[in-house]
Design a protein around this motif. Structure first.
Motif, PDB file in Angstrom:
ATOM      1  N   VAL A  88     -11.594  57.740  28.453  1.00  0.00           N
ATOM      2  CA  VAL A  88     -11.623  57.826  26.993  1.00  0.00           C
ATOM      3  C   VAL A  88     -11.044  59.168  26.546  1.00  0.00           C
ATOM      4  O   VAL A  88     -11.386  60.217  27.096  1.00  0.00           O
ATOM      5  CB  VAL A  88     -13.070  57.667  26.461  1.00  0.00           C
ATOM      6  N   PHE A  89     -10.162  59.126  25.540  1.00  0.00           N
ATOM      7  CA  PHE A  89      -9.464  60.314  25.050  1.00  0.00           C
ATOM      8  C   PHE A  89      -9.569  60.424  23.539  1.00  0.00           C
ATOM      9  O   PHE A  89      -9.695  59.425  22.832  1.00  0.00           O
ATOM     10  CB  PHE A  89      -7.973  60.241  25.400  1.00  0.00           C
ATOM     11  N   ASP A  90      -9.463  61.667  23.049  1.00  0.00           N
ATOM     12  CA  ASP A  90      -9.242  61.948  21.637  1.00  0.00           C
ATOM     13  C   ASP A  90      -7.833  62.522  21.521  1.00  0.00           C
ATOM     14  O   ASP A  90      -7.354  63.202  22.439  1.00  0.00           O
ATOM     15  CB  ASP A  90     -10.250  62.963  21.098  1.00  0.00           C
ATOM     16  N   LEU A  91      -7.193  62.254  20.387  1.00  0.00           N
ATOM     17  CA  LEU A  91      -5.830  62.733  20.126  1.00  0.00           C
ATOM     18  C   LEU A  91      -5.873  63.719  18.970  1.00  0.00           C
ATOM     19  O   LEU A  91      -6.510  63.454  17.948  1.00  0.00           O
ATOM     20  CB  LEU A  91      -4.929  61.541  19.793  1.00  0.00           C
TER      21      LEU A  91
ATOM     22  N   LEU B 116       0.158  57.296  27.293  1.00  0.00           N
ATOM     23  CA  LEU B 116      -0.543  58.096  28.294  1.00  0.00           C
ATOM     24  C   LEU B 116      -0.800  57.197  29.499  1.00  0.00           C
ATOM     25  O   LEU B 116      -1.239  56.059  29.342  1.00  0.00           O
ATOM     26  CB  LEU B 116      -1.871  58.608  27.721  1.00  0.00           C
ATOM     27  N   ASN B 117      -0.472  57.689  30.688  1.00  0.00           N
ATOM     28  CA  ASN B 117      -0.710  56.967  31.942  1.00  0.00           C
ATOM     29  C   ASN B 117      -1.781  57.694  32.741  1.00  0.00           C
ATOM     30  O   ASN B 117      -1.606  58.855  33.105  1.00  0.00           O
ATOM     31  CB  ASN B 117       0.580  56.896  32.766  1.00  0.00           C
ATOM     32  N   LYS B 118      -2.901  57.010  33.023  1.00  0.00           N
ATOM     33  CA  LYS B 118      -4.034  57.615  33.720  1.00  0.00           C
ATOM     34  C   LYS B 118      -4.081  57.129  35.160  1.00  0.00           C
ATOM     35  O   LYS B 118      -4.082  55.920  35.415  1.00  0.00           O
ATOM     36  CB  LYS B 118      -5.328  57.213  32.996  1.00  0.00           C
ATOM     37  N   THR B 119      -4.097  58.076  36.106  1.00  0.00           N
ATOM     38  CA  THR B 119      -4.093  57.708  37.535  1.00  0.00           C
ATOM     39  C   THR B 119      -5.079  58.550  38.340  1.00  0.00           C
ATOM     40  O   THR B 119      -5.496  59.625  37.906  1.00  0.00           O
ATOM     41  CB  THR B 119      -2.686  57.899  38.147  1.00  0.00           C
TER      42      THR B 119
ATOM     43  N   ASP C 260      -6.404  51.073  29.156  1.00  0.00           N
ATOM     44  CA  ASP C 260      -6.519  49.634  29.406  1.00  0.00           C
ATOM     45  C   ASP C 260      -6.440  49.334  30.901  1.00  0.00           C
ATOM     46  O   ASP C 260      -6.461  50.241  31.732  1.00  0.00           O
ATOM     47  CB  ASP C 260      -5.446  48.872  28.613  1.00  0.00           C
ATOM     48  N   ALA C 261      -6.332  48.056  31.239  1.00  0.00           N
ATOM     49  CA  ALA C 261      -6.299  47.630  32.646  1.00  0.00           C
ATOM     50  C   ALA C 261      -5.112  48.228  33.397  1.00  0.00           C
ATOM     51  O   ALA C 261      -5.157  48.374  34.617  1.00  0.00           O
ATOM     52  CB  ALA C 261      -6.260  46.103  32.723  1.00  0.00           C
ATOM     53  N   LYS C 262      -4.045  48.610  32.684  1.00  0.00           N
ATOM     54  CA  LYS C 262      -2.874  49.239  33.311  1.00  0.00           C
ATOM     55  C   LYS C 262      -3.002  50.760  33.325  1.00  0.00           C
ATOM     56  O   LYS C 262      -2.057  51.455  33.668  1.00  0.00           O
ATOM     57  CB  LYS C 262      -1.591  48.834  32.567  1.00  0.00           C
ATOM     58  N   GLY C 263      -4.168  51.270  32.911  1.00  0.00           N
ATOM     59  CA  GLY C 263      -4.378  52.720  32.892  1.00  0.00           C
ATOM     60  C   GLY C 263      -3.627  53.416  31.773  1.00  0.00           C
ATOM     61  O   GLY C 263      -3.329  54.596  31.867  1.00  0.00           O
ATOM     62  N   GLN C 264      -3.326  52.674  30.686  1.00  0.00           N
ATOM     63  CA  GLN C 264      -2.500  53.246  29.623  1.00  0.00           C
ATOM     64  C   GLN C 264      -3.203  53.253  28.277  1.00  0.00           C
ATOM     65  O   GLN C 264      -4.056  52.410  27.991  1.00  0.00           O
ATOM     66  CB  GLN C 264      -1.199  52.450  29.478  1.00  0.00           C
ATOM     67  N   ILE C 265      -2.770  54.214  27.467  1.00  0.00           N
ATOM     68  CA  ILE C 265      -3.088  54.254  26.040  1.00  0.00           C
ATOM     69  C   ILE C 265      -1.747  54.402  25.339  1.00  0.00           C
ATOM     70  O   ILE C 265      -0.955  55.272  25.704  1.00  0.00           O
ATOM     71  CB  ILE C 265      -3.980  55.463  25.673  1.00  0.00           C
ATOM     72  N   GLN C 266      -1.488  53.559  24.338  1.00  0.00           N
ATOM     73  CA  GLN C 266      -0.286  53.720  23.524  1.00  0.00           C
ATOM     74  C   GLN C 266      -0.704  53.973  22.089  1.00  0.00           C
ATOM     75  O   GLN C 266      -1.576  53.287  21.558  1.00  0.00           O
ATOM     76  CB  GLN C 266       0.625  52.486  23.580  1.00  0.00           C
ATOM     77  N   VAL C 267      -0.108  55.002  21.474  1.00  0.00           N
ATOM     78  CA  VAL C 267      -0.375  55.325  20.075  1.00  0.00           C
ATOM     79  C   VAL C 267       0.967  55.297  19.352  1.00  0.00           C
ATOM     80  O   VAL C 267       1.917  55.972  19.768  1.00  0.00           O
ATOM     81  CB  VAL C 267      -1.047  56.707  19.915  1.00  0.00           C
ATOM     82  N   ASN C 268       1.020  54.517  18.275  1.00  0.00           N
ATOM     83  CA  ASN C 268       2.241  54.389  17.478  1.00  0.00           C
ATOM     84  C   ASN C 268       2.088  55.122  16.146  1.00  0.00           C
ATOM     85  O   ASN C 268       1.026  55.623  15.815  1.00  0.00           O
ATOM     86  CB  ASN C 268       2.545  52.906  17.223  1.00  0.00           C
TER      87      ASN C 268
END
Length: 149
Positions: A67-70, A52-55, A85-93
């Motif tokens: 902050v997000f829920d999946l 997810l990219n947040k801008t 994070d600092a790059k505006g991203q959340i990664q879920v594997n």
């Protein structure tokens, strides 16, 4: 096969599935009456990932601290309190193929909450693919009063 103990070992999994290289033992018994030995083998689907990219909706600047829920499509919560994070991203594997969505639960400081469902699909992983989701926030607006004297 002559009577005795045997085993299968999988050397290649079907496309999109993890290799199951465990020994699958079976025995061929002495055939006074015809018997067929059976063995069951299973494979797990390969899991995928999402980013997810947040801008900022106006400037396109990346935003940390959202902050997000999946959730799965059926509303089952998969993960909560995921923070950009600092790059505006959340990664879920390690997501199984299927339909999912993110919902923002807390916006970055100074931004409006965007609580719309952000839908995405983790595709069957014949080749590795990462799903991407774009999320934006609008900055909170202020007011001004001019007093002319």
């Amino acid at each position: 096969l002559k009577p005795g103990d045997y085993y299968f070992v999988e050397t290649a999994a079907p496309a999109g599935y993890e290799l199951n290289d465990s020994k699958l033992n079976f025995t061929v018994e002495l055939q006074t009456t015809t018997k067929v030995a059976t063995v069951a083998a299973t494979n797990a689907e390969k899991t995928g990932s999402v980013v997810l990219n947040k801008t900022d909706s106006d400037t396109g600047k990346t935003l940390s601290g959202a902050v997000f829920d999946l959730y799965k499509k059926d509303g089952t919560k998969v993960a909560s309190d995921l923070t950009t994070d600092a790059k505006g991203q959340i990664q879920v594997n390690d997501l199984k193929p299927g339909d999912y969505y993110f919902i923002e639960t807390a916006a970055p400081a100074g931004y409006e909450l965007n609580d719309s469902k952000l839908n995405f699909t983790v595709e069957f992983q014949a080749t590795t693919k990462v799903a991407t989701v774009a999320a934006t926030n609008a900055e909170k607006t202020g007011s001004v009063v001019l007093n002319k004297t």
